[in-house]
Motif scaffolding. Structure first.
Motif, mmCIF file in Angstrom:
data_model
loop_
_atom_site.group_PDB
_atom_site.id
_atom_site.type_symbol
_atom_site.label_atom_id
_atom_site.label_comp_id
_atom_site.label_asym_id
_atom_site.label_seq_id
_atom_site.Cartn_x
_atom_site.Cartn_y
_atom_site.Cartn_z
ATOM 1 N N LEU A 50 0.834 -1.209 0.000
ATOM 2 C CA LEU A 50 0.000 0.000 0.000
ATOM 3 C C LEU A 50 0.866 1.256 0.000
ATOM 4 C CD1 LEU A 50 -2.696 -1.143 2.561
ATOM 5 C CD2 LEU A 50 -2.906 -1.029 0.076
ATOM 6 N N CYS A 51 1.953 1.205 0.745
ATOM 7 C CA CYS A 51 2.863 2.358 0.775
ATOM 8 C C CYS A 51 3.481 2.602 -0.599
ATOM 9 C CB CYS A 51 3.958 2.131 1.813
ATOM 10 S SG CYS A 51 3.346 2.112 3.499
ATOM 11 N N VAL A 52 3.864 1.536 -1.268
ATOM 12 C CA VAL A 52 4.454 1.676 -2.605
ATOM 13 C C VAL A 52 3.431 2.285 -3.562
ATOM 14 C CG1 VAL A 52 5.334 0.376 -4.589
ATOM 15 C CG2 VAL A 52 6.134 -0.160 -2.282
ATOM 16 N N VAL A 53 2.193 1.810 -3.511
ATOM 17 C CA VAL A 53 1.143 2.346 -4.392
ATOM 18 C C VAL A 53 0.930 3.831 -4.127
ATOM 19 C CG1 VAL A 53 -1.339 2.271 -4.869
ATOM 20 C CG2 VAL A 53 -0.029 0.149 -4.769
ATOM 21 N N VAL A 54 0.854 4.213 -2.860
ATOM 22 C CA VAL A 54 0.644 5.626 -2.530
ATOM 23 C C VAL A 54 1.814 6.469 -3.022
ATOM 24 C CG1 VAL A 54 0.465 7.277 -0.617
ATOM 25 C CG2 VAL A 54 -0.899 5.196 -0.583
ATOM 26 N N LEU A 55 3.025 5.971 -2.856
ATOM 27 C CA LEU A 55 4.193 6.741 -3.300
ATOM 28 C C LEU A 55 4.263 6.862 -4.818
ATOM 29 C CD1 LEU A 55 6.885 5.456 -0.793
ATOM 30 C CD2 LEU A 55 5.874 7.748 -0.894
ATOM 31 N N LEU A 56 3.664 5.928 -5.542
ATOM 32 C CA LEU A 56 3.699 5.974 -7.009
ATOM 33 C C LEU A 56 2.554 6.781 -7.616
ATOM 34 C CD1 LEU A 56 4.745 2.293 -7.813
ATOM 35 C CD2 LEU A 56 6.162 4.356 -7.870
ATOM 36 N N LEU A 57 1.594 7.187 -6.800
ATOM 37 C CA LEU A 57 0.492 7.997 -7.316
ATOM 38 C C LEU A 57 1.001 9.349 -7.795
ATOM 39 C CD1 LEU A 57 -2.250 7.322 -4.620
ATOM 40 C CD2 LEU A 57 -2.218 6.489 -6.972
ATOM 41 N N PRO A 58 0.311 9.949 -8.759
ATOM 42 C CA PRO A 58 0.721 11.291 -9.184
ATOM 43 C C PRO A 58 0.367 12.317 -8.107
ATOM 44 C CG PRO A 58 -1.254 10.597 -10.353
ATOM 45 C CD PRO A 58 -0.805 9.431 -9.536
ATOM 46 N N GLY A 59 1.103 13.376 -8.090
ATOM 47 C CA GLY A 59 0.839 14.443 -7.139
ATOM 48 C C GLY A 59 2.119 14.881 -6.467
ATOM 49 N N PRO A 60 2.003 15.898 -5.628
ATOM 50 C CA PRO A 60 3.188 16.420 -4.936
ATOM 51 C C PRO A 60 3.822 15.350 -4.033
ATOM 52 C CG PRO A 60 1.346 17.938 -4.728
ATOM 53 C CD PRO A 60 0.805 16.689 -5.339
ATOM 54 N N LEU A 61 5.140 15.276 -4.086
ATOM 55 C CA LEU A 61 5.867 14.278 -3.317
ATOM 56 C C LEU A 61 5.605 14.421 -1.820
ATOM 57 C CD1 LEU A 61 7.889 11.945 -3.251
ATOM 58 C CD2 LEU A 61 9.712 13.673 -3.122
ATOM 59 N N SER A 62 5.542 15.633 -1.332
ATOM 60 C CA SER A 62 5.350 15.824 0.113
ATOM 61 C C SER A 62 4.010 15.229 0.575
ATOM 62 C CB SER A 62 5.418 17.310 0.475
ATOM 63 O OG SER A 62 4.387 18.027 -0.176
ATOM 64 N N ILE A 63 2.977 15.380 -0.227
ATOM 65 C CA ILE A 63 1.668 14.820 0.139
ATOM 66 C C ILE A 63 1.733 13.293 0.119
ATOM 67 C CG2 ILE A 63 -0.735 14.570 -0.600
ATOM 68 C CD1 ILE A 63 -0.619 17.487 -1.475
ATOM 69 N N ARG A 64 2.387 12.734 -0.879
ATOM 70 C CA ARG A 64 2.497 11.271 -0.964
ATOM 71 C C ARG A 64 3.300 10.704 0.201
ATOM 72 N NH1 ARG A 64 5.119 10.237 -6.369
ATOM 73 N NH2 ARG A 64 5.799 12.363 -6.172
ATOM 74 N N VAL A 65 4.389 11.386 0.578
ATOM 75 C CA VAL A 65 5.216 10.919 1.695
ATOM 76 C C VAL A 65 4.428 11.007 3.002
ATOM 77 C CG1 VAL A 65 7.254 11.454 3.095
ATOM 78 C CG2 VAL A 65 7.420 11.390 0.598
ATOM 79 N N TRP A 66 3.763 12.136 3.222
ATOM 80 C CA TRP A 66 2.989 12.274 4.462
ATOM 81 C C TRP A 66 1.823 11.297 4.514
ATOM 82 C CZ3 TRP A 66 4.703 13.847 8.755
ATOM 83 C CH2 TRP A 66 5.688 14.821 8.812
ATOM 84 N N ALA A 67 1.182 11.056 3.396
ATOM 85 C CA ALA A 67 0.099 10.068 3.363
ATOM 86 C C ALA A 67 0.636 8.678 3.703
ATOM 87 C CB ALA A 67 -0.573 10.062 1.995
ATOM 88 N N THR A 68 1.810 8.365 3.205
ATOM 89 C CA THR A 68 2.442 7.073 3.511
ATOM 90 C C THR A 68 2.789 6.978 4.989
ATOM 91 O OG1 THR A 68 3.341 6.956 1.282
ATOM 92 C CG2 THR A 68 4.371 5.565 2.948
ATOM 93 N N VAL A 69 3.399 8.013 5.533
ATOM 94 C CA VAL A 69 3.779 8.013 6.948
ATOM 95 C C VAL A 69 2.548 7.872 7.831
ATOM 96 C CG1 VAL A 69 4.734 9.442 8.808
ATOM 97 C CG2 VAL A 69 5.928 9.280 6.618
ATOM 98 N N LEU A 70 1.510 8.660 7.546
ATOM 99 C CA LEU A 70 0.295 8.585 8.364
ATOM 100 C C LEU A 70 -0.398 7.237 8.202
ATOM 101 C CD1 LEU A 70 -1.062 12.209 7.895
ATOM 102 C CD2 LEU A 70 0.029 11.224 9.913
ATOM 103 N N GLY A 71 -0.400 6.700 6.997
ATOM 104 C CA GLY A 71 -0.973 5.371 6.785
ATOM 105 C C GLY A 71 -0.223 4.304 7.566
ATOM 106 N N LEU A 72 1.111 4.400 7.574
ATOM 107 C CA LEU A 72 1.911 3.464 8.360
ATOM 108 C C LEU A 72 1.600 3.581 9.849
ATOM 109 C CD1 LEU A 72 5.430 3.592 6.688
ATOM 110 C CD2 LEU A 72 3.999 1.574 7.000
ATOM 111 N N LEU A 73 1.491 4.807 10.332
ATOM 112 C CA LEU A 73 1.189 5.005 11.752
ATOM 113 C C LEU A 73 -0.163 4.418 12.130
ATOM 114 C CD1 LEU A 73 2.563 8.609 12.363
ATOM 115 C CD2 LEU A 73 3.527 6.439 13.153
#
Length: 125
Positions: free
Chosen positions: A50-73
């Motif tokens: 799921l983290c890999v999919v979120v990081l590969l989505l289009p959009g600003p990198l900062s939003i993708r990284v924060w979404a991944t971090v929050l999803g992991l938490l």
């Protein structure tokens, strides 16, 4: 004790049942001193795609990284909150009696505590 191979471990991490020859290893996995870390490793394995999919989505990198971090938490929070029940379920799924994993962890904890106290008493003499 027969350990699963890496592919079997991935299957096990996603909730699959291992061959009967690995039943003793499963009990060890959910009762050893590092059982919490092992649970976290399985949770991270489940969250990784799921983290890999979120990081590969289009959009600003900062939003993708924060979404991944929050999803992991959030994922790790739920994994930790259900850790005891998940460990018990894994043990039961592999043929162990209900409650055995909890009782084994308590027994190991008591043995470690008594060993620690005995060592302290020896040092004090």
């Amino acid at each position: 004790m027969s350990r699963p191979n890496p592919l079997q471990w991935v299957w096990y991490a996603y909730g699959g049942k291992l061959p009967d020859r690995c039943a003793e290893w499963v009990l060890h996995d959910v009762t050893c001193r590092t059982w919490v870390l092992r649970q976290l490793a399985r949770a991270l394995m489940q969250l990784a795609p799921l983290c890999v999919v979120v990081l590969l989505l289009p959009g600003p990198l900062s939003i993708r990284v924060w979404a991944t971090v929050l999803g992991l938490l959030v994922g790790l929070f739920y994994s930790v909150s259900a850790m005891v029940e998940t460990a018990e379920h894994r043990a039961i799924k592999h043929g162990h009696a209900p409650g055995l994993a909890r009782e084994t962890r308590e027994l190991y904890r008591d043995v470690r505590r008594e060993t620690k106290w005995a060592a302290r008493r020896r040092r004090e003499r």
